[in-house]
Write an enzyme that holds these catalytic residues in place. Structure first.
Site, PDB file in Angstrom:
ATOM      1  N   SER A   1       0.837  -1.206   0.000  1.00 20.91           N
ATOM      2  CA  SER A   1       0.000   0.000   0.000  1.00 20.91           C
ATOM      3  C   SER A   1       0.871   1.254   0.000  1.00 20.91           C
ATOM      4  O   SER A   1       0.594   2.214  -0.717  1.00 20.91           O
ATOM      5  CB  SER A   1      -0.903   0.033   1.234  1.00 20.91           C
ATOM      6  OG  SER A   1      -1.767  -1.075   1.237  1.00 20.91           O
TER       7      SER A   1
ATOM      8  N   GLU B   1      -9.989   1.490  -2.378  1.00 19.48           N
ATOM      9  CA  GLU B   1      -9.887   1.636  -3.845  1.00 19.48           C
ATOM     10  C   GLU B   1     -11.114   1.047  -4.529  1.00 19.48           C
ATOM     11  O   GLU B   1     -11.008   0.387  -5.561  1.00 19.48           O
ATOM     12  CB  GLU B   1      -8.634   0.951  -4.372  1.00 19.48           C
ATOM     13  CG  GLU B   1      -7.389   1.273  -3.586  1.00 19.48           C
ATOM     14  CD  GLU B   1      -6.582   2.376  -4.199  1.00 19.48           C
ATOM     15  OE1 GLU B   1      -6.912   2.790  -5.312  1.00 19.48           O
ATOM     16  OE2 GLU B   1      -5.634   2.828  -3.545  1.00 19.48           O
ATOM     17  N   GLY B   2     -12.258   1.296  -3.950  1.00 19.43           N
ATOM     18  CA  GLY B   2     -13.503   0.743  -4.487  1.00 19.43           C
ATOM     19  C   GLY B   2     -13.809  -0.548  -3.765  1.00 19.43           C
ATOM     20  O   GLY B   2     -13.031  -1.508  -3.830  1.00 19.43           O
TER      21      GLY B   2
END
Lengths: 392, 246
Positions: A98, A371-372
């Site tokens: 990340s 991220e969705g």
């Protein structure tokens, strides 16, 4: 923590689809993870501490902006190389991946794509070398899956912009020198601003007590009448499409990264199943364990093919946002299920820090959300194939 | 200083070893190849000479096109130029003859080889190269300093070390100690990118017949089952009466 004995599965000889250079890139990232991440990561995750030495390591191997051109400090590699680097780093830990993803896809990418030449020259080399770390502020306390509803805003004050609002769940926020912040102007149009640490009214409180991505730092971004110089606006793209373009790049990296986490869980469980004896034979000889392992390698192989094909499309500039969304959703879901099954194969040992599986499992709970979310990605595919918008 | 590092392309130590063609050929299927570890210590030391003393570093390998990724990795780590001698590496003498030809033509001051390769473990090549080019030779080298045309080399000997003074041109058979494992370099992404444009010259071999030919390979017999014993008396009894070793 057990020694890192990882061997990558390649059931369909997919290495034949990679160039020698891709394999060298992957090996370099893998060697670095074995040397510098695996031996320390469990301890940092247990302590919920970000291993700061990782920053110089990630920079040294070139994990910050590997596809950014060399003149701006990147390596100028292709998208498959980027994917392979993300895969290998997430094989070590999703939190470390990340950190690298945010720096590359959410900070360097928008500056490179939407920034001026001066902005590129000022920020990119420092971000590539890890001298500066960056973060990306899109999500807000009340606007996660619906970023277009954001309330963070800026007003034109003649010689500067005045920024107000708050962002939440921001990886790298507590130590980032630079934040790419998405905010609405007075007309309600979304623009990107480069906010630097030290600007008055800008603070980054850390988010504590996470059970996931414990070895990565997460925080908030708070803007209380922050004066942002006008030259810090990213001029070349605006609207929701601008941050979503960054997310395409990051989601693409996640689609590869999740394979890394899944491969690590599978490899650990496979090895364990051959060593662990019960009822006088290795547990890998029992049908239920074989079913789990057989399904894991099948799903990993499918995910590898998906990621590779998406990489080819991205190299050709042809991958759509919906295609990227599908790979992110499928591969993270695949990984989280494999982590869970692998944990069961290890029995009680699976919950300990002796093995990486539980850490991956907890990390992937974030990865399937950020991220969705998984659900939002289903709706993206739904919209793409039906033409009917389920969001509104 | 011009340095030539000889690089063997060898199976990774974790590879599963099998043979084909009635046990006469090594089965490369699914095997991952790496830079021979003894050569990698030498390459890393050569990079030190490059960075601290401005040396030029070339790497050379004897083998087919399949060995090029290993040379590219050496370039990505920082070597300036690579040479591949386009012929299979058959036996020690033929390899040494090919390397000696390159070493002579290139006028290298220092030729660094590994003490032995970890595939066939012949351990002959560096010594033969030294003889063929008329250079000084230090084997099992665990330390090397060069100043002008003088070199100080440390050699591992039984139970200790020997320090030698010698002069260039010099060939060494290097090993761990030249640098430590923690000094070994992982190529970075920029290095990998730059390796793309560095020269990798393919050279046709000189005449060199192999002096030995492989008849067959044989793997060690598989390990037998482990027997757990409960007491020292039983262990002594088994070692005495069954294993007949005491």
């Amino acid at each position: 923590m057990k020694p890192d004995l990882f061997e990558a599965p390649d059931y369909y000889n997919l290495d034949e689809l990679l160039s020698d250079e891709h394999k060298l890139v992957r090996q370099a990232a893998r060697d670095w993870v074995k040397r510098d991440v695996s031996p320390i990561i469990e301890e940092y995750a247990q302590k919920a501490e970000f291993p700061e030495q990782i920053i110089s390591g990630l920079a040294e191997i070139g994990a910050f902006g590997p596809y950014i051109p060399e003149e701006y400090g990147g390596a100028g590699l292709d998208q498959i190389s980027y994917g392979l680097i993300m895969q290998e780093i997430e094989r070590g830990d999703s939190g470390v991946r990340s950190t690298a993803s945010v720096q590359s896809s959410l900070v360097m990418y928008p500056i490179y794509k939407y920034g001026t030449e001066e902005q590129r020259k000022k920020y990119l080399p420092k971000l590539a070398s890890g001298e500066w770390m960056g973060c990306f502020g899109l999500t807000e306390p009340d606007h996660g899956s619906n970023p277009g509803g954001m309330t963070t805003n800026f007003k034109d004050k003649g010689d500067h912009y005045l920024l107000n609002g708050a962002k939440m769940w921001i990886s790298n926020a507590p130590f980032a020198q630079v934040a790419i912040v998405w905010a609405k102007n007075e007309e309600g149009r979304i623009h990107g601003l480069i906010v630097e640490r030290g600007m008055e009214g800008f603070s980054t409180p850390e988010t504590h007590n996470k059970w996931s991505l414990r070895a990565s730092a997460t925080g908030e971004l708070i803007f209380d009448n922050v004066k942002v110089p006008k030259e810090n606006l990213l001029p070349n793209k605006s609207g929701l499409g601008a941050p979503l373009g960054c997310l395409d790049s990051a989601r693409y990296g996640i689609a590869w990264g999740a394979i890394g986490a899944a491969m690590d869980c599978y490899d650990t469980a496979l090895r364990y199943s051959k060593e662990r004896m019960q009822f006088g034979k290795p547990i890998g000889q029992f049908q239920l364990q074989q079913k789990k392992l057989a399904e894991m390698i099948t799903e990993i192989t499918k995910a590898q093919l998906l990621a590779w094909r998406l990489g080819v499309l991205r190299n050709d500039g042809k991958a759509t946002s919906a295609q990227i969304s599908m790979a992110k959703r499928n591969n993270v879901d695949m990984a989280i299920n494999i982590a869970r099954e692998a944990r069961q194969i290890l029995g009680g040992m699976g919950i300990t820090g002796e093995y990486s599986i539980m850490r991956h499992s907890m990390n992937l709970e974030s990865v399937i959300t950020y991220e969705g979310t998984h659900d939002i990605h289903l709706l993206i595919t739904g919209l793409d194939i039906t033409g009917l918008n389920a969001f509104q | 200083m011009k340095i030539l590092v000889c690089i063997s392309h060898v199976p990774d130590t974790t590879s599963k070893i099998n043979f084909t063609d009635s046990d006469t050929k090594f089965d490369t299927n699914g095997v991952q190849f790496v830079i021979n570890p003894n050569d990698e210590f030498g390459l890393t030391r050569a990079m030190w000479f490059k960075e601290k003393q401005g040396a030029t570093v070339h790497v050379v390998n004897v083998g087919g096109a399949e060995t090029e990724p290993t040379l590219r990795k050496a370039l990505a780590i920082g070597a300036d130029e690579a040479i591949r001698i386009n012929t299979p590496a058959t036996d020690g003498f033929s390899v040494a003859k090919q390397l000696a030809n390159v070493a002579k033509e290139g006028g290298y001051d220092l030729v660094i080889g590994g003490r032995e390769s970890i595939d066939y473990n012949g351990g002959m090549v560096p010594g033969m190269v030294a003889k063929l080019i008329g250079a000084n030779f230090v084997n099992t080298c665990i330390g090397l300093e060069v100043e002008g045309d003088k070199a100080t080399a440390i050699r591992e000997i039984d139970g200790g070390k020997e320090t030698l003074k010698t002069s260039l041109p010099l060939v060494i058979g290097g090993q761990k100690g030249l640098v430590e494992e923690s000094d070994l370099r992982i190529p970075n992404m920029r290095g990998i990118m730059q390796a793309r444009t560095k020269p990798l010259n393919v050279k046709e071999p000189v005449d060199a017949n192999a002096e030995t030919n492989t008849v067959s390979f044989q793997k060690p017999a598989p390990k037998g089952a482990v027997k757990l014993v409960d007491s020292v008396d039983e262990l002594v009894n088994l070692l005495h009466n069954e294993a007949k070793v005491i």
